[in-house]
Each structure stands twice: as C-alpha cells, then as structure tokens.
Design a protein around this motif. Structure first.
Motif, PDB file in Angstrom:
ATOM      1  N   ILE A   4      42.698  39.482  33.455  1.00  0.00           N
ATOM      2  CA  ILE A   4      41.715  39.649  34.521  1.00  0.00           C
ATOM      3  C   ILE A   4      42.281  39.057  35.812  1.00  0.00           C
ATOM      4  N   SER A   5      42.053  39.738  36.900  1.00  0.00           N
ATOM      5  CA  SER A   5      42.411  39.212  38.204  1.00  0.00           C
ATOM      6  C   SER A   5      41.164  39.301  39.073  1.00  0.00           C
ATOM      7  N   ALA A   6      40.571  38.156  39.331  1.00  0.00           N
ATOM      8  CA  ALA A   6      39.325  38.097  40.102  1.00  0.00           C
ATOM      9  C   ALA A   6      39.500  37.150  41.274  1.00  0.00           C
ATOM     10  N   LEU A   7      38.755  37.403  42.329  1.00  0.00           N
ATOM     11  CA  LEU A   7      38.660  36.472  43.450  1.00  0.00           C
ATOM     12  C   LEU A   7      37.252  35.919  43.476  1.00  0.00           C
ATOM     13  N   GLY A   8      37.141  34.613  43.629  1.00  0.00           N
ATOM     14  CA  GLY A   8      35.858  33.966  43.816  1.00  0.00           C
ATOM     15  C   GLY A   8      35.666  33.680  45.286  1.00  0.00           C
ATOM     16  N   LEU A   9      34.482  33.966  45.797  1.00  0.00           N
ATOM     17  CA  LEU A   9      34.205  33.778  47.221  1.00  0.00           C
ATOM     18  C   LEU A   9      32.972  32.912  47.429  1.00  0.00           C
ATOM     19  N   ASP A  10      33.126  31.903  48.272  1.00  0.00           N
ATOM     20  CA  ASP A  10      32.005  31.098  48.741  1.00  0.00           C
ATOM     21  C   ASP A  10      31.784  31.514  50.189  1.00  0.00           C
ATOM     22  N   VAL A  11      30.822  32.396  50.409  1.00  0.00           N
ATOM     23  CA  VAL A  11      30.615  33.016  51.715  1.00  0.00           C
ATOM     24  C   VAL A  11      29.647  32.180  52.540  1.00  0.00           C
ATOM     25  N   GLY A  12      30.128  31.738  53.685  1.00  0.00           N
ATOM     26  CA  GLY A  12      29.290  31.020  54.632  1.00  0.00           C
ATOM     27  C   GLY A  12      29.340  31.709  55.982  1.00  0.00           C
ATOM     28  N   SER A  13      28.561  31.233  56.927  1.00  0.00           N
ATOM     29  CA  SER A  13      28.538  31.876  58.243  1.00  0.00           C
ATOM     30  C   SER A  13      29.781  31.547  59.067  1.00  0.00           C
ATOM     31  N   LYS A  14      30.436  30.421  58.783  1.00  0.00           N
ATOM     32  CA  LYS A  14      31.625  30.026  59.543  1.00  0.00           C
ATOM     33  C   LYS A  14      32.922  30.212  58.767  1.00  0.00           C
ATOM     34  N   ARG A  15      32.844  30.073  57.426  1.00  0.00           N
ATOM     35  CA  ARG A  15      34.049  30.132  56.599  1.00  0.00           C
ATOM     36  C   ARG A  15      33.769  30.856  55.287  1.00  0.00           C
ATOM     37  N   ILE A  16      34.857  31.343  54.691  1.00  0.00           N
ATOM     38  CA  ILE A  16      34.787  31.906  53.341  1.00  0.00           C
ATOM     39  C   ILE A  16      35.824  31.168  52.506  1.00  0.00           C
ATOM     40  N   GLY A  17      35.347  30.436  51.504  1.00  0.00           N
ATOM     41  CA  GLY A  17      36.259  29.807  50.564  1.00  0.00           C
ATOM     42  C   GLY A  17      36.716  30.855  49.572  1.00  0.00           C
ATOM     43  N   VAL A  18      38.020  30.858  49.260  1.00  0.00           N
ATOM     44  CA  VAL A  18      38.586  31.876  48.376  1.00  0.00           C
ATOM     45  C   VAL A  18      39.299  31.195  47.217  1.00  0.00           C
ATOM     46  N   ALA A  19      39.016  31.677  46.011  1.00  0.00           N
ATOM     47  CA  ALA A  19      39.665  31.160  44.809  1.00  0.00           C
ATOM     48  C   ALA A  19      40.164  32.334  43.976  1.00  0.00           C
ATOM     49  N   GLY A  20      41.171  32.060  43.173  1.00  0.00           N
ATOM     50  CA  GLY A  20      41.705  33.068  42.262  1.00  0.00           C
ATOM     51  C   GLY A  20      41.788  32.480  40.873  1.00  0.00           C
ATOM     52  N   CYS A  21      42.071  33.344  39.897  1.00  0.00           N
ATOM     53  CA  CYS A  21      42.205  32.853  38.531  1.00  0.00           C
ATOM     54  C   CYS A  21      43.560  33.246  37.974  1.00  0.00           C
ATOM     55  N   ASP A  22      43.959  32.509  36.950  1.00  0.00           N
ATOM     56  CA  ASP A  22      45.176  32.880  36.245  1.00  0.00           C
ATOM     57  C   ASP A  22      44.907  34.177  35.500  1.00  0.00           C
ATOM     58  N   GLY A  23      45.934  34.869  35.092  1.00  0.00           N
ATOM     59  CA  GLY A  23      45.788  36.168  34.451  1.00  0.00           C
ATOM     60  C   GLY A  23      44.994  36.150  33.157  1.00  0.00           C
ATOM     61  N   THR A  24      44.901  34.987  32.522  1.00  0.00           N
ATOM     62  CA  THR A  24      44.148  34.903  31.272  1.00  0.00           C
ATOM     63  C   THR A  24      42.654  34.777  31.515  1.00  0.00           C
ATOM     64  N   GLY A  25      42.262  34.469  32.741  1.00  0.00           N
ATOM     65  CA  GLY A  25      40.847  34.301  33.042  1.00  0.00           C
ATOM     66  C   GLY A  25      40.282  32.987  32.547  1.00  0.00           C
ATOM     67  N   LEU A  26      41.157  32.000  32.391  1.00  0.00           N
ATOM     68  CA  LEU A  26      40.701  30.698  31.901  1.00  0.00           C
ATOM     69  C   LEU A  26      40.471  29.688  33.013  1.00  0.00           C
TER      70      LEU A  26
END
Length: 157
Positions: A4-26
């Motif tokens: 799995i390749s997913a991006l996690g987003l913390d969406v705010g009005s001033k910034r967007i925090g971005v996270a990713g995961c390892d290929g195993t999804g762990l």
C-alpha cells in the motif's frame, strides 16, 4: 500482505501536514509540511510526491467536533479533499482526527521543543498520527471507519 502507498494529510487553513507509509502499510512517517498558498500550488506539490511514491490513496484527517458531529471546519476539509482527490485522480478516505494535534504537541513537548516555533512539525506529526490510525484500522478485524453521509467518489467532484 498487499503493498500500500498512502499519503496522510492534516489539512489546515495555513498548512497541510503530509505523511507517508512504508510499502507494507505498517508504519507512517511525517514527510513535510506544505505552507498553503493557492489550491493549484498545493496540488502541484502533492502531485510530485504522489508520482514519486506511486500513491494509491489519500487519507485525510476529518476534524469532528467533540460530540462526533461534522462542524464547519470538517465540511471545509471535505470540500478541499474532494477537489484534491479529483485533481490527483486518487480516492480519498477519512479518519477521525480529533485530538491528533494535541497528541502531536505532547510529542513535541517530550522532545523539549517550543510549540510556537514548531507549528509545521506539529502538522507533520499529526498527519503521521492520522495515517497510522488509518493503517491500524485497516489491519484490525473490527468494522472500518464509517464516513457519515459522504461517499467521496471521484465522480462526485
């Protein structure tokens, strides 16, 4: 186990925090923070990352109110996420992000860092917490997170 390749987003009005995961999804990891400019610039920054990481899905933190309802901010996040999913041609899923920023702030405090000087880091850590929660829910035999009245298919955008 399926990759799995997913991006996690913390969406705010001033910034967007971005996270990713390892290929195993762990394991999720905070990647960077986007300083919001225009929608087009936000998309351009994310598009590059989506292509590099061969992202399959966007996981967006939905800021429910403490009583579990969707407030004004949650609706704004949903609208942005729908537009983003359409622009990047990716499905969007939500996860409850209540208190992830508070948890991220606590992590910063344990590192003896200033909260006021590390807003971007807080957003990045919150995005990692959002994505980790989603990854954990995917692996859990429990019922998946239910998205109230929002089908969020790309066709809806």
């Amino acid at each position: 186990m399926q990759k799995i390749s997913a991006l996690g987003l913390d969406v705010g009005s001033k910034r967007i925090g971005v996270a990713g995961c390892d290929g195993t999804g762990l394991i999720s990891t905070g990647l960077f923070t986007i300083e919001r400019a225009s929608f087009e610039e936000d998309v351009a920054q994310l598009r590059e990352l989506v292509e590099q990481r061969e992202v399959q899905i966007l996981v967006v933190g939905l800021p429910y109110t403490m009583d579990g309802t969707l407030g004004h901010q949650a609706r704004k996040v949903q609208k942005f996420a729908r537009r983003l999913g359409f622009a990047l041609q990716l499905p969007v899923e939500y996860t409850d992000e209540r208190l992830t920023s508070v948890e991220a702030e606590e992590l910063i405090k344990t590192e003896k860092r200033s909260l006021s000087e590390n807003k971007a880091l807080i957003d990045r850590k919150a995005a990692a917490l959002i994505l980790q929660q989603w990854l954990d829910e995917r692996r859990s035999p429990k019922q998946p997170f239910n998205h109230p009245s929002d089908s969020d298919s790309i066709i809806d955008c």
